[in-house]
Design an enzyme around this catalytic site. Structure first.
Site, PDB file in Angstrom:
ATOM      1  N   SER A   1      67.865  -5.252 -87.355  1.00 43.22           N
ATOM      2  CA  SER A   1      67.984  -5.319 -88.505  1.00 43.22           C
ATOM      3  C   SER A   1      67.798  -7.002 -88.994  1.00 43.22           C
ATOM      4  O   SER A   1      68.305  -7.533 -88.082  1.00 43.22           O
ATOM      5  CB  SER A   1      69.278  -4.569 -89.129  1.00 43.22           C
ATOM      6  OG  SER A   1      69.832  -5.517 -90.705  1.00 43.22           O
TER       7      SER A   1
ATOM      8  N   TYR B   1      78.459  -2.966 -88.255  1.00 47.61           N
ATOM      9  CA  TYR B   1      76.363  -2.843 -87.992  1.00 47.61           C
ATOM     10  C   TYR B   1      75.694  -4.197 -87.778  1.00 47.61           C
ATOM     11  O   TYR B   1      75.210  -3.578 -87.111  1.00 47.61           O
ATOM     12  CB  TYR B   1      75.686  -2.752 -89.696  1.00 47.61           C
ATOM     13  CG  TYR B   1      75.002  -2.845 -90.121  1.00 47.61           C
ATOM     14  CD1 TYR B   1      74.608  -1.598 -89.678  1.00 47.61           C
ATOM     15  CD2 TYR B   1      73.609  -3.767 -90.263  1.00 47.61           C
ATOM     16  CE1 TYR B   1      73.003  -0.816 -90.175  1.00 47.61           C
ATOM     17  CE2 TYR B   1      72.496  -2.924 -90.301  1.00 47.61           C
ATOM     18  CZ  TYR B   1      71.914  -1.941 -90.497  1.00 47.61           C
ATOM     19  OH  TYR B   1      71.042  -1.420 -90.310  1.00 47.61           O
TER      20      TYR B   1
END
Length: 269
Positions: free
Chosen positions: A131, A144
């Site tokens: 990501s 995250y």
């Protein structure tokens, strides 16, 4: 040219489903995975099989079944992942462990499972879906960011370790795309009276808006297909809106405090 056998974790929806559908249309033999196969009795785009990335025996069985049927696995795409939001101070530690188990340990288990077969067949490709958030510590998304950043570093290390086996290892780092990730994301509750209450609630609303207005996940599928057909793909492959990708350039060239100020302004913190 012989059709490539592709193994995608988290293939039942979102980015994984888009990748699998696109690669199938390009002539690949695709096996996608899901934890709950019974929820998809009429799944059509490609073959869906049972696998839980937190269960090593489940991984071994799925990999063995595909190898028994196809004789090889040419491409592993580690896509399965979950989201998590919350103040670092207030996020329950059991939830932190869960997200690392899925987003970090799961891909490691998968890579360990396919590498012996890839060595045996003389090559292969591993593509880790990380990501853009993994390149920076984002407020209220720190865990995250940490899982995806850690997977990116493992990608860098592993590609050097396995280069002599004909195995390429790379990552694709999506920005915000319109998927259902928000539905499965763990949200630490916004606690009444918390020191973080207002800022966290405000940031959470912004995160959900960004996902809902995100790009078409087929952009990620196109990037994956391009990498699959490169002999020497780059290790880092961000995919997303111009400003999201440009933020990575800014992080490399700006002083830390200046970049931090940009993030603070973006999140209105």
């Amino acid at each position: 040219m012989e059709s490539k056998v592709v193994f995608i974790t988290g293939g039942s929806s979102g980015i994984g489903k888009s990748i699998g559908t696109f690669l199938t249309n390009k002539g690949c033999k695709v096996y996608g995975t899901t934890r709950n196969l019974e929820n998809y009795p009429d799944f059509e785009p490609f073959t869906l099989i049972q696998l839980d990335v937190k269960d090593v025996e489940s991984i071994k069985k799925a990999v063995s079944d595909v190898v028994s049927k196809e004789g090889r696995i040419d491409v592993l795409i580690n896509n399965a992942g979950v989201g998590i939001t919350g103040p670092i101070e207030e996020t329950p530690h059991e939830e932190i462990l869960k997200v690392f188990e899925t987003n970090f340990h799961g891909p490691i288990h998968m890579m360990k499972a396919v590498l012996p077969q890839m060595r045996k067949q003389g090559g292969g490709a591993i593509i880790n879906i990380t990501s853009i958030a993994g390149y920076m510590g984002l407020p209220f998304r720190g865990f995250y960011s940490a899982t995806k950043g850690a997977l990116g570093l493992i990608t860098e290390a592993l590609r050097m370790e396995v280069k002599d086996f004909g195995v390429t290892v790379t990552n694709v780092a999506p920005g915000d795309f319109a998927t259902n990730i928000a539905a499965g994301r763990y949200h630490a509750p916004v606690l009444d009276g918390s020191a973080y209450e207002d800022k966290y609630a405000q940031t959470l609303d912004g995160i959900n808006v960004d996902v809902d207005s995100g790009g078409d996940p087929m952009q990620v599928a196109h990037a994956v297909y391009k990498i699959m057909n490169q002999k020497a793909p780059k290790v880092h492959n961000p995919v997303g809106a111009f400003l999201q990708k440009f933020s990575l350039c800014l992080k490399r060239i700006l002083p830390d405090k200046v970049y931090e100020k940009l993030l603070l302004n973006h999140y209105k913190l």
